[in-house]
Design an enzyme around this catalytic site. Sequence first.
Site, PDB file in Angstrom:
ATOM      1  N   HIS A 181       1.542   4.567   4.320  1.00  0.00           N
ATOM      2  CA  HIS A 181       0.608   5.264   3.491  1.00  0.00           C
ATOM      3  C   HIS A 181       1.035   6.850   3.044  1.00  0.00           C
ATOM      4  O   HIS A 181       1.089   7.312   2.137  1.00  0.00           O
ATOM      5  CB  HIS A 181      -0.927   5.368   3.999  1.00  0.00           C
ATOM      6  CG  HIS A 181      -1.406   3.742   3.710  1.00  0.00           C
ATOM      7  ND1 HIS A 181      -2.815   3.673   3.679  1.00  0.00           N
ATOM      8  CD2 HIS A 181      -1.026   2.703   3.585  1.00  0.00           C
ATOM      9  CE1 HIS A 181      -3.061   2.627   3.616  1.00  0.00           C
ATOM     10  NE2 HIS A 181      -1.881   1.832   3.563  1.00  0.00           N
ATOM     11  N   SER A 219       0.826  -1.287   0.043  1.00  0.00           N
ATOM     12  CA  SER A 219      -0.093   0.087   0.105  1.00  0.00           C
ATOM     13  C   SER A 219       0.775   1.282  -0.134  1.00  0.00           C
ATOM     14  O   SER A 219       0.426   2.314  -0.831  1.00  0.00           O
ATOM     15  CB  SER A 219      -0.912   0.168   1.194  1.00  0.00           C
ATOM     16  OG  SER A 219      -0.370  -0.246   2.426  1.00  0.00           O
TER      17      SER A 219
END
Length: 201
Positions: free
Chosen positions: A175, A125
């Site tokens: 992230h 991610s």
Amino acid sequence: MFIRRESFSQYIKMYPVVSTIIAVNIIIFIITLIPGIGDEIFYAGISVNGLIAAGEWWRVITSMFLHAGFMHILFNMFSLFLFGPELEKIAGKMRFLTIYFLAGIFGGAATFAFEDAMYASVGASGAIFGIIGAFGALVYYTRHTMPQLRQIIVPIIVISVFMTFVQSNINITSHLGGLVAGFILGLFYFKPKNMIRWRNK
């Protein structure tokens, strides 16, 4: 822009880098499901801050190819399948690879810097957020010439960041680190004079 209409063979031919990354992630995920050896591979590659501090630096990279379950890899690979092709087409294969891997590595490095020694994480991610960040840089440069691009990308960025904070078991640092790294790389790659130079080669 992010609606895929290609056939399977067309997709692989047109976006070989994205296709290869997806394939590698899926293959590794299947291997980690094999009893015995699967667990060994998973725990040898997972990012654990304390082990990274002890010198096992490769975990910052290997953890990008590991996933904690079916839904985890499904969501990440679907995001890559959706957002990756357009960036590969715009930036080119090597620049796309640079954005993907450096964003993922930066997300892992940020996790190492800001989380405690026991913190462990896996997943692609951070790298995928790097793709989104790179699109953010593209929006910055085209804000006056392509306002419709902003209308697509900005909500995606806002929703992605929002979901990062409201979902459980999310590596927020990775992230955000990946997003920032992708944006910075995008600012360099998509600078108009740079795009003109490498497109004319």
